[in-house]
Design a protein around this motif. Structure first.
Motif, PDB file in Angstrom:
ATOM      1  N   LEU A  29       2.879   5.862  -3.535  1.00  0.00           N
ATOM      2  CA  LEU A  29       3.891   6.556  -4.330  1.00  0.00           C
ATOM      3  C   LEU A  29       3.576   6.477  -5.822  1.00  0.00           C
ATOM      4  N   ILE A  30       2.901   5.409  -6.224  1.00  0.00           N
ATOM      5  CA  ILE A  30       2.566   5.255  -7.646  1.00  0.00           C
ATOM      6  C   ILE A  30       1.360   6.123  -7.998  1.00  0.00           C
ATOM      7  N   LEU A  31       0.275   5.991  -7.211  1.00  0.00           N
ATOM      8  CA  LEU A  31      -0.995   6.591  -7.600  1.00  0.00           C
ATOM      9  C   LEU A  31      -1.182   8.001  -7.062  1.00  0.00           C
ATOM     10  N   VAL A  47       7.213   4.148 -10.817  1.00  0.00           N
ATOM     11  CA  VAL A  47       6.419   3.231 -11.653  1.00  0.00           C
ATOM     12  C   VAL A  47       6.998   1.834 -11.485  1.00  0.00           C
ATOM     13  N   LEU A  48       6.205   0.848 -11.862  1.00  0.00           N
ATOM     14  CA  LEU A  48       6.676  -0.539 -11.789  1.00  0.00           C
ATOM     15  C   LEU A  48       6.799  -1.091 -13.195  1.00  0.00           C
ATOM     16  N   THR A  49       7.831  -1.904 -13.411  1.00  0.00           N
ATOM     17  CA  THR A  49       7.907  -2.606 -14.687  1.00  0.00           C
ATOM     18  C   THR A  49       7.080  -3.873 -14.542  1.00  0.00           C
ATOM     19  N   ILE A  82      11.139  -1.560  -9.472  1.00  0.00           N
ATOM     20  CA  ILE A  82      10.640  -0.222  -9.176  1.00  0.00           C
ATOM     21  C   ILE A  82      11.531   0.797  -9.886  1.00  0.00           C
ATOM     22  N   ARG A  83      10.922   1.761 -10.562  1.00  0.00           N
ATOM     23  CA  ARG A  83      11.706   2.847 -11.153  1.00  0.00           C
ATOM     24  C   ARG A  83      11.205   4.176 -10.625  1.00  0.00           C
ATOM     25  N   ILE A  84      12.142   5.014 -10.179  1.00  0.00           N
ATOM     26  CA  ILE A  84      11.760   6.333  -9.686  1.00  0.00           C
ATOM     27  C   ILE A  84      11.643   7.259 -10.889  1.00  0.00           C
ATOM     28  N   VAL A  85      10.512   7.987 -10.972  1.00  0.00           N
ATOM     29  CA  VAL A  85      10.357   8.886 -12.114  1.00  0.00           C
ATOM     30  C   VAL A  85      10.454  10.363 -11.723  1.00  0.00           C
ATOM     31  N   ARG A  86      10.175  10.661 -10.471  1.00  0.00           N
ATOM     32  CA  ARG A  86      10.314  12.048 -10.007  1.00  0.00           C
ATOM     33  C   ARG A  86      10.838  11.999  -8.581  1.00  0.00           C
ATOM     34  N   LEU A  87      11.709  12.962  -8.264  1.00  0.00           N
ATOM     35  CA  LEU A  87      12.287  12.929  -6.918  1.00  0.00           C
ATOM     36  C   LEU A  87      11.839  14.077  -6.034  1.00  0.00           C
ATOM     37  N   ALA A  91       0.829  -1.203   0.000  1.00  0.00           N
ATOM     38  CA  ALA A  91       0.000   0.000   0.000  1.00  0.00           C
ATOM     39  C   ALA A  91       0.866   1.257   0.000  1.00  0.00           C
ATOM     40  N   LEU A  92       1.977   1.223   0.753  1.00  0.00           N
ATOM     41  CA  LEU A  92       2.880   2.381   0.774  1.00  0.00           C
ATOM     42  C   LEU A  92       3.455   2.641  -0.615  1.00  0.00           C
TER      43      LEU A  92
END
Lengths: 226, 508
Positions: free
Chosen positions: A48-50, A56-58, A65-70, A43-44
């Protein structure tokens, strides 16, 4: 006191899952604590995704897990988790993060709800099991708050309306953790099937989050470590 | 844009997760606990002497141990590359084909169920004399078996694992008893001469050789369980193989000594008759004569607790087998559910419980012998099933083409090929000698009925595999993945939708 709508809106996904998975009067866990912890970890990450749109997840097996914004999310706990993901960016496997976050997820989510103004829960201690083991619990300040996430899901499912992604993820996690009894109370088979179909048609990366969480909980049952 | 003020550094995650991970010591005690040393040395070995009359069992244990070590070379190399560790059918699905994997899963279900239910006979026989001497209670074996069955049924649903410390303590005590009994036997040789006949190849490679093989394999069942912990192990590359080889060595030496000691104390010519008349009491009668009644009573109590621990661990193993198969769709999805409160496999446990009481009741009503016809016949037939699975798995190791995945030629080709040839030879010998194993006349239909019973799961499994391949291809793709099947299916969905959801932004 906040009105019900405000109460509902200030609950994050993980908060809602924690409340649903525990007794609304005593705060004691309804199912095995480690199972809930895996659900809370998922859920945590879902927050972060929604909610924050930072990762985002592949999709697929060995989901990463890929970070798209910091930039810093407004929620301090989301900020903390994002920071951990960034600092440990050599670890990208979703499975590893589910296991790692599960170690602290319960405390962290519980504390978050206890620190809001006014607080949603109050920390306390309780004794559980045959051995009367002492555990830390987060008791809801009122017994209505844990109902709201369920009311919301029940409303849309019973109407057969479109269910939004956060609610679908929450419903999916509620079912994975095994606390869906109250949510699905008096539902017809058609309504249950409708929810399952909606969950099955989540975008692949969100589907992977549920599938990996399910596999993590299953693996814990297999090795008897859960 | 406000940036999170930290930079990547050495990760604390492996360390934090490793705190929950297992070292080789834990895995060895787990494997040894499942192998239940006293159950084998006081239950299987004397019954084997009495039923088959093969004197060379001590040599058989050493040879089978060496063969299983050879098998484990390729097995542990493959295990490092497979997500669903711990189940032979998973290796068979991925190394041969899913069409072979599904029948293998059903064979495994039958084999492990036979091993589990067989223990109810042994527990009844071992508890009855204890209750009579302690409480003056005289009940039939099946009454005690039913009580133990009820306890196992409840513990199974509560996911109670025998506490690791208690298990390890019991295991050490059992090993101690086996060794003390061995010394007692060795210092009181029949006729004053220590015989080495049990190590004489001529005493083993007789007409009943195949029977000794199955008995040997049955004694080692449980060693393969170390793979279940490969993902939980502290060092995946080294912990599990090391634990596997060490367990094999300890088990082989221990059983060999125990089997030898019994022959030394009774004489090579007398052991079959002695064990045949004393049955489950063989080791304790010898201990009482050589070491005194107290040593026999301690051993007796530990024998019962050993069987009980084995019953729990086999029950859990079987229910988790049902669970994994339910999760991946080989069995109905119902079996893939757990009890919410304890995260224990619900229907897997219940169905095992039902099978257990049906067998106890059946044997009780039919008035069959609990030790020979329940414990030994069903247990060794379960061992025969494990031999089938071992053979298929060594073929799967070859089919997995480890050489292409960077393993050396010894691990990828030589060891698995040698293991396969030897296991095939053992399998042929075992099938030919089934009459000796059961202790029935060579023309008894039982000698064919028992091994042929494995055709039933093979046929059911094949039918299920064909159904899944044609009607439910996405489930078929997940075969052999166990609880990971869902993540495997996510891949199928992804392929179908051609990854329509692209990542919303670029990775930093």
């Amino acid at each position: 006191m906040l009105d019900p709508r405000q109460q509902r809106e200030r609950l994050h996904l993980a908060d809602a899952l924690l409340l649903v998975a525990h007794d609304k009067y005593t705060g004691k866990p309804k199912v095995k604590e480690r199972t809930i912890a895996f659900g809370l970890a998922a859920a945590l990450l879902a927050e972060l995704i929604l909610e924050h749109k930072r990762i985002v997840l592949t999709p697929g097996p060995r989901c990463e897990i890929r970070i798209v914004r910091l930039d810093t999310p407004h929620d301090p706990l989301a900020h903390e988790v994002l920071n951990e993901l960034h600092v440990n960016s050599t670890q990208t496997l979703l499975r590893t993060w589910l296991e790692y976050l599960a170690l602290t997820a319960y405390e962290r989510v519980g504390n978050r709800m206890s620190r809001t103004v006014p607080p949603v829960t109050e920390p306390a201690s309780a004794r559980v099991g045959v051995l009367r083991k002492q555990i830390r619990v987060f008791v809801p300040r009122d017994a209505f708050t844990p109902e709201w996430p369920l009311v919301q899901i029940r409303n849309v499912v019973i109407r057969g309306a479109v269910i939004n992604e956060p609610d679908l993820i929450l419903a999916g996690l509620i079912k994975l953790v095994g606390v869906e009894k109250h949510m699905e109370e008096d539902w017809s088979d058609r309504q249950k099937r409708y929810l399952n179909d909606c969950i099955a048609h989540l975008p692949p990366s969100l589907g992977s989050l549920l599938a990996e969480t399910s596999a993590t909980i299953g693996a814990a049952a297999m090795t008897q470590s859960g | 844009m406000k940036s999170t003020p930290s930079t990547p550094s050495a990760s604390p995650i492996p360390g934090a997760l490793a705190r929950n991970k297992l070292g080789p010591g834990f895995i060895i005690s787990f494997v040894m606990g499942a192998a239940a040393p006293l159950t084998v040395t006081s239950g299987v070995i004397p019954t084997a002497y009495g039923t088959t009359g093969i004197v060379g069992l001590a040599l058989a244990f050493l040879l089978i141990g060496a063969l299983l070590a050879l098998f484990s070379v390729g097995y542990s190399a493959m295990q490092r590359r497979i997500t669903n560790a711990g189940a032979f059918y998973a290796y068979i699905s991925q190394g041969i084909s899913r069409m072979a994997g599904v029948p293998a899963a059903w064979v495994a279900l039958l084999a492990y169920n036979l091993l589990q239910v067989g223990l109810y006979g042994a527990i009844g026989v071992s508890v009855a004399p204890l209750m009579e001497s302690w409480l003056g209670l005289r009940l039939a074996w099946w009454a005690y078996a039913a009580i133990m069955w009820a306890i196992v049924a409840i513990l199974g649903l509560r996911s109670v694992k025998a506490n690791a410390v208690i298990l390890a303590g019991l295991m050490v005590a059992e090993v101690g008893v086996v060794l003390v009994y061995f010394v007692g036997n060795l210092t009181h040789p029949a006729g004053g001469v220590i015989t080495f006949e049990p190590f004489n190849p001529a005493a083993l490679f007789t007409s009943g050789f195949g029977a000794a093989v199955v008995i040997g394999i049955t004694g080692f069942v449980g060693f393969e369980a170390s793979a279940i912990y490969s993902e939980e192990a502290r060092d995946q590359q080294r912990t599990v193989p090391r634990a596997t080889y060490l367990s094999l060595l300890i088990i082989a030496v221990l059983y060999s000594l125990a089997a030898w000691g019994m022959v030394v104390a009774t004489g090579a010519a007398q052991i079959a008759g002695f064990a045949g008349s004393q049955q489950g009491e063989t080791t304790f009668t010898l201990a009482a004569t050589n070491l005194g009644q107290t040593a026999a009573t301690i051993g007796h109590a530990l024998f019962a607790s050993s069987i009980f621990a084995a019953m729990i661990s086999y029950h859990n193993a079987v229910s988790r087998y049902f669970f994994a198969l339910g999760r991946e769709g080989v069995l109905p999805a119902l079996f893939g559910t757990t009890t919410a409160k304890h995260n224990a496999p619900k229907w897997g446990s219940l169905i095992q419980t039902i099978i257990g009481i049906a067998v106890i009741a059946g044997y009780g009503v039919a008035g069959l012998d609990p030790l020979v016809q329940l414990f030994f016949w069903l247990g060794t037939t379960g061992g025969f099933g494990v031999l089938l699975l071992l053979t298929a798995t060594s073929l799967a190791v070859l089919g997995y083409r480890l050489r292409r995945k960077g393993e050396n030629v010894w691990r990828a080709n030589i060891a698995p090929t040698a293991a396969l040839i030897l296991l095939l030879a053992m399998l042929v010998a075992a099938t030919m000698n089934f009459a000796t194993l059961l202790g029935v006349a060579p023309d008894s239909p039982l000698r064919w009925i028992f091994p042929a019973s494995y055709l039933v799961p093979v046929i059911i499994g094949l039918a299920r595999a064909i159904y899944l391949r044609t009607r439910r291809p996405e489930v078929y793709r997940g075969v052999g993945l166990g609880v990971e099947a869902e993540t495997g299916r996510a891949e199928t969905i992804k392929e179908r939708t051609h990854a329509h959801e692209a990542p919303e932004g670029s990775a930093l």
